[in-house]
Design an enzyme around this catalytic site. Structure first.
Site, mmCIF file in Angstrom:
data_model
loop_
_atom_site.group_PDB
_atom_site.id
_atom_site.type_symbol
_atom_site.label_atom_id
_atom_site.label_comp_id
_atom_site.label_asym_id
_atom_site.label_seq_id
_atom_site.Cartn_x
_atom_site.Cartn_y
_atom_site.Cartn_z
ATOM 1 N N LEU A 83 -15.233 26.926 -40.449
ATOM 2 C CA LEU A 83 -14.784 26.995 -39.264
ATOM 3 C C LEU A 83 -13.830 27.921 -39.535
ATOM 4 O O LEU A 83 -12.799 28.744 -40.202
ATOM 5 C CB LEU A 83 -13.877 26.278 -38.915
ATOM 6 C CG LEU A 83 -14.186 24.316 -38.992
ATOM 7 C CD1 LEU A 83 -12.933 23.207 -38.565
ATOM 8 C CD2 LEU A 83 -15.676 24.192 -38.070
ATOM 9 N N LYS A 108 -10.940 30.433 -46.831
ATOM 10 C CA LYS A 108 -11.139 31.790 -46.710
ATOM 11 C C LYS A 108 -11.136 32.984 -45.862
ATOM 12 O O LYS A 108 -12.230 33.736 -46.650
ATOM 13 C CB LYS A 108 -12.168 30.769 -44.393
ATOM 14 C CG LYS A 108 -12.952 31.499 -44.142
ATOM 15 C CD LYS A 108 -13.548 30.972 -42.676
ATOM 16 C CE LYS A 108 -12.504 30.962 -41.540
ATOM 17 N NZ LYS A 108 -12.827 33.225 -41.516
ATOM 18 N N ASP A 109 -9.874 32.656 -46.182
ATOM 19 C CA ASP A 109 -9.645 34.325 -46.630
ATOM 20 C C ASP A 109 -8.900 34.730 -47.613
ATOM 21 O O ASP A 109 -8.056 34.368 -47.605
ATOM 22 C CB ASP A 109 -8.758 33.914 -44.749
ATOM 23 C CG ASP A 109 -8.854 34.560 -44.134
ATOM 24 O OD1 ASP A 109 -9.336 35.462 -43.293
ATOM 25 O OD2 ASP A 109 -8.403 33.446 -43.727
ATOM 26 N N HIS A 137 -6.649 24.786 -40.174
ATOM 27 C CA HIS A 137 -5.555 24.644 -39.238
ATOM 28 C C HIS A 137 -5.355 23.198 -39.679
ATOM 29 O O HIS A 137 -3.950 23.442 -40.212
ATOM 30 C CB HIS A 137 -5.268 25.596 -37.957
ATOM 31 C CG HIS A 137 -6.083 27.107 -37.885
ATOM 32 N ND1 HIS A 137 -7.076 27.068 -37.317
ATOM 33 C CD2 HIS A 137 -5.120 28.056 -38.352
ATOM 34 C CE1 HIS A 137 -6.870 28.345 -37.054
ATOM 35 N NE2 HIS A 137 -6.495 28.765 -37.851
ATOM 36 N N MET A 144 -2.897 32.564 -36.028
ATOM 37 C CA MET A 144 -2.414 32.879 -35.051
ATOM 38 C C MET A 144 -2.990 32.577 -33.857
ATOM 39 O O MET A 144 -4.006 33.001 -32.521
ATOM 40 C CB MET A 144 -4.276 34.338 -35.063
ATOM 41 C CG MET A 144 -3.354 35.208 -36.474
ATOM 42 S SD MET A 144 -4.236 36.665 -35.860
ATOM 43 C CE MET A 144 -5.419 36.736 -36.431
ATOM 44 N N GLY A 145 -3.159 31.042 -34.360
ATOM 45 C CA GLY A 145 -3.993 29.676 -33.001
ATOM 46 C C GLY A 145 -4.757 30.037 -32.745
ATOM 47 O O GLY A 145 -5.598 29.574 -33.975
ATOM 48 N N ASN A 146 -5.275 29.489 -31.559
ATOM 49 C CA ASN A 146 -6.730 28.752 -31.037
ATOM 50 C C ASN A 146 -7.064 27.980 -32.302
ATOM 51 O O ASN A 146 -7.965 28.278 -32.918
ATOM 52 C CB ASN A 146 -7.629 29.826 -31.205
ATOM 53 C CG ASN A 146 -8.583 29.721 -30.620
ATOM 54 O OD1 ASN A 146 -10.449 29.499 -31.105
ATOM 55 N ND2 ASN A 146 -8.863 28.941 -29.751
ATOM 56 N N SER A 171 -11.544 30.571 -35.919
ATOM 57 C CA SER A 171 -11.537 30.811 -34.254
ATOM 58 C C SER A 171 -12.631 31.865 -33.382
ATOM 59 O O SER A 171 -12.940 31.905 -32.738
ATOM 60 C CB SER A 171 -9.925 31.608 -33.727
ATOM 61 O OG SER A 171 -9.035 30.501 -34.690
HETATM 62 O O1 PAF Z 1 -4.911 34.904 -41.525
HETATM 63 C C1 PAF Z 1 -4.297 34.232 -40.161
HETATM 64 O O2 PAF Z 1 -4.505 33.514 -38.988
HETATM 65 C C2 PAF Z 1 -3.361 35.333 -40.398
HETATM 66 O O3 PAF Z 1 -4.054 36.680 -41.032
HETATM 67 C C3 PAF Z 1 -1.691 35.090 -40.592
HETATM 68 C C4 PAF Z 1 -2.244 34.868 -42.014
HETATM 69 C C5 PAF Z 1 -1.676 33.961 -39.401
HETATM 70 C C6 PAF Z 1 -1.346 36.642 -40.253
HETATM 71 O O4 PAF Z 1 -1.592 36.853 -38.988
#
Ligand code: PAF
Length: 279
Positions: free
Chosen positions: A180, A145-146, A33, A26-28, A182
């Site tokens: 880390l 992390k997720d 990332h 989702m950027g930032n 966002s």
């Molecule tokens: O982990 C994330 O940043 C978001 O949940 C993802 C996987 C890009 C889906 O929008």
């Protein structure tokens, strides 16, 4: 590096390029990332990083509108790690009309983070499948992390026979242990100083599991109480098996997960407890 905004251009590029990995974001972008983008190169000849703040995964009172949008800085960082394509579609490109078909994940999506963010994982699974269908990757990389997100995406590709290998990237941490994210940018200076306690609290549970303690509820409650004393609003602290099912006293491999708010910022973290660290 190409920056692509439309589905037609993305498909055109994909038709001319084989052996593609995607890092959905989702950027930032932060080092977590960037390390996924680097790792992606080991799995495929071409690397796409998608950047899209997905409205489907935010609840009505969540931080969708304040989520940081930093496309130009993100592109600068991705250029440095030789990303081939940044796919950054606008919302009306992905949703020319309101999304009416969704991926409905199983009961796990209503537990842990899902219990506090109804519909969140349905929104994640739906957007990830859209990105897979548009970019047709062989491999997709997600941060550990997720942890619950990763489990749900793995389940989705298995159950729906999506021909994509899912690769997990280790959580990248600041020197003081804070994972880390966002969202760390939302923390005030005192909150930022307090934030590493989340990881420290998970480590306390890990140490107790390692010495053979198996009263999971007592460990979870003690950890929640410690966080609450220091000003956190705790959504959950949970000890689970690696597949996120409930643990039993004979188990030796666990994951310890937590989600808690500091002020207006919700942080999550988790650690795996290796069987070699236990009795
Ligand atoms: O982990 C994330 O940043 C978001 O949940 C993802 C996987 C890009 C889906 O929008």
């Amino acid at each position: 590096m190409q920056i692509i905004h439309t589905i037609a251009d993305m498909r055109r590029w994909r038709a001319e390029n084989a052996d593609v990995a995607i890092v959905p974001t989702m950027g930032n972008l932060h080092e977590g990332h960037i390390s996924l983008a680097r790792q992606a190169r080991r799995h495929a000849r071409r690397v796409i990083v998608s950047i899209f703040v997905n409205p489907l995964q935010f609840g009505a009172n969540e931080d969708f509108s304040r989520y940081p949008r930093t496309l130009s800085d993100d592109c600068d960082r991705l250029r440095e790690v030789d990303t081939d394509v940044v796919f950054a579609p606008a919302a009306d490109t992905l949703f020319p009309h309101p999304q009416s078909y969704h991926v409905e994940p199983p009961a796990l999506a209503n537990e842990l983070c899902g219990a506090f963010r109804p519909g969140h994982f349905r929104g994640v699974a739906t957007i990830v499948l859209k990105f897979f269908n548009i970019t047709q990757p062989c491999v997709a990389l997600f941060g550990q992390k997720d942890y619950q997100q990763l489990a749900i995406i793995r389940g989705m590709v298995t159950d729906l026979n999506v021909p994509v290998d899912i690769v997990a990237g280790a959580t990248v941490r600041a020197a003081d242990g804070l994972a880390l994210s966002s969202r760390n940018g939302f923390l005030s200076a005192p909150e930022r100083a307090e934030a590493p306690r989340l990881y420290q609290t998970l480590n306390v549970i890990r140490d107790r599991l390692a010495t053979g303690q198996r009263d999971f509820t007592a460990l979870e409650l003690a950890a929640s109480a410690t966080l609450a004393v220091h000003g956190w609003r705790v959504d959950y602290v949970a000890i689970r098996r690696r597949d996120l099912t409930m643990p039993a006293s004979g188990d030796t491999d666990f994951v310890v997960l937590a989600a808690a708010h500091l002020g207006n910022t919700r942080l999550i973290d988790n650690i795996e407890v290796e069987s070699t660290e236990t009795l």
